[in-house]
Design a protein around this motif. Structure first.
Motif, short mmCIF file in Angstrom:
data_model
loop_
_atom_site.label_atom_id
_atom_site.label_comp_id
_atom_site.label_asym_id
_atom_site.label_seq_id
_atom_site.Cartn_x
_atom_site.Cartn_y
_atom_site.Cartn_z
N MET A 256 75.94 34.18 -5.68
CA MET A 256 74.49 34.40 -5.64
C MET A 256 73.92 34.51 -7.05
SD MET A 256 73.68 34.19 -2.50
CE MET A 256 72.00 34.77 -2.49
N LEU A 257 74.62 35.22 -7.92
CA LEU A 257 74.16 35.35 -9.31
C LEU A 257 74.16 33.99 -10.01
CD1 LEU A 257 73.29 37.00 -11.78
CD2 LEU A 257 75.72 37.36 -12.26
N GLU A 258 75.22 33.22 -9.83
CA GLU A 258 75.28 31.90 -10.46
C GLU A 258 74.15 31.00 -9.95
OE1 GLU A 258 79.25 30.44 -9.85
OE2 GLU A 258 80.08 31.82 -11.33
N GLY A 259 73.86 31.08 -8.67
CA GLY A 259 72.77 30.30 -8.11
C GLY A 259 71.42 30.75 -8.63
N TRP A 260 71.22 32.06 -8.72
CA TRP A 260 69.98 32.62 -9.26
C TRP A 260 69.78 32.16 -10.71
CZ3 TRP A 260 65.49 34.75 -8.29
CH2 TRP A 260 64.83 35.47 -9.26
N LEU A 261 70.84 32.22 -11.50
CA LEU A 261 70.76 31.80 -12.90
C LEU A 261 70.47 30.30 -13.01
CD1 LEU A 261 73.67 33.91 -14.43
CD2 LEU A 261 71.20 34.33 -14.63
N GLU A 262 71.06 29.51 -12.13
CA GLU A 262 70.80 28.07 -12.11
C GLU A 262 69.33 27.80 -11.76
OE1 GLU A 262 71.59 23.96 -12.36
OE2 GLU A 262 72.80 25.66 -13.00
N PHE A 263 68.82 28.53 -10.78
CA PHE A 263 67.42 28.37 -10.40
C PHE A 263 66.50 28.76 -11.56
CE2 PHE A 263 63.42 29.92 -8.67
CZ PHE A 263 63.02 28.81 -7.97
N GLN A 264 66.82 29.85 -12.23
CA GLN A 264 65.99 30.28 -13.37
C GLN A 264 66.04 29.26 -14.51
OE1 GLN A 264 63.84 32.85 -13.30
NE2 GLN A 264 64.49 33.05 -11.18
N ALA A 265 67.19 28.64 -14.73
CA ALA A 265 67.30 27.60 -15.76
C ALA A 265 66.43 26.39 -15.39
CB ALA A 265 68.75 27.18 -15.94
N LYS B 1 63.79 26.47 -13.54
CA LYS B 1 62.41 26.92 -13.67
C LYS B 1 61.96 26.90 -15.14
CE LYS B 1 59.75 31.01 -12.47
NZ LYS B 1 59.80 32.31 -11.81
N ARG B 2 62.82 27.35 -16.05
CA ARG B 2 62.49 27.30 -17.48
C ARG B 2 62.31 25.86 -17.95
NH1 ARG B 2 66.29 31.32 -17.64
NH2 ARG B 2 67.90 29.93 -18.39
N GLY B 3 63.18 24.97 -17.50
CA GLY B 3 63.06 23.56 -17.87
C GLY B 3 61.78 22.95 -17.35
N LEU B 4 61.43 23.27 -16.12
CA LEU B 4 60.19 22.77 -15.54
C LEU B 4 58.98 23.30 -16.31
CD1 LEU B 4 58.95 21.13 -13.24
CD2 LEU B 4 59.00 23.20 -11.85
N ASN B 5 59.01 24.58 -16.68
CA ASN B 5 57.91 25.17 -17.45
C ASN B 5 57.79 24.55 -18.83
OD1 ASN B 5 57.12 26.86 -15.38
ND2 ASN B 5 58.37 28.56 -16.07
#
Length: 89
Positions: free
Chosen positions: A61-70, A72-76
């Motif tokens: 779950m943590l690895e997936g959350w971190l992947e999602f946040q990465a 999101k940062r790239g999209l931003n």
């Protein structure tokens, strides 16, 4: 879902889901869109959970959350450039 995600995250979650959805029933998200369970399922898949062999653990779950946040940062980072290029066309 707003406890853990921003309202603007829904589009990215749905884009991730479209890429992660499998062909079998176990690889399809059973939760309603917009729910925290839906987002957790997407994060679990991003973390490497296949949908088989039990529930995803905290590391997945943590690895997936971190992947999602990465993502999101790239999209931003790229969104202002995409908006600027639309105006230049």
């Amino acid at each position: 879902m707003t406890d853990a995600f921003m309202p603007g995250d829904a589009a990215l979650l749905e884009a991730c889901y479209a890429r992660l959805e499998g062909k079998t029933a176990r690889q399809k998200n059973p939760h309603p869109k917009g729910s925290l369970a839906y987002a957790a399922w997407v994060c679990a898949r991003l973390g490497g959970w296949t949908g088989y062999y039990g529930k995803p653990g905290p590391i997945v779950m943590l690895e997936g959350w971190l992947e999602f946040q990465a993502m999101k940062r790239g999209l931003n980072l790229i969104q202002p450039h995409l908006k600027a290029s639309k105006h230049n066309v």
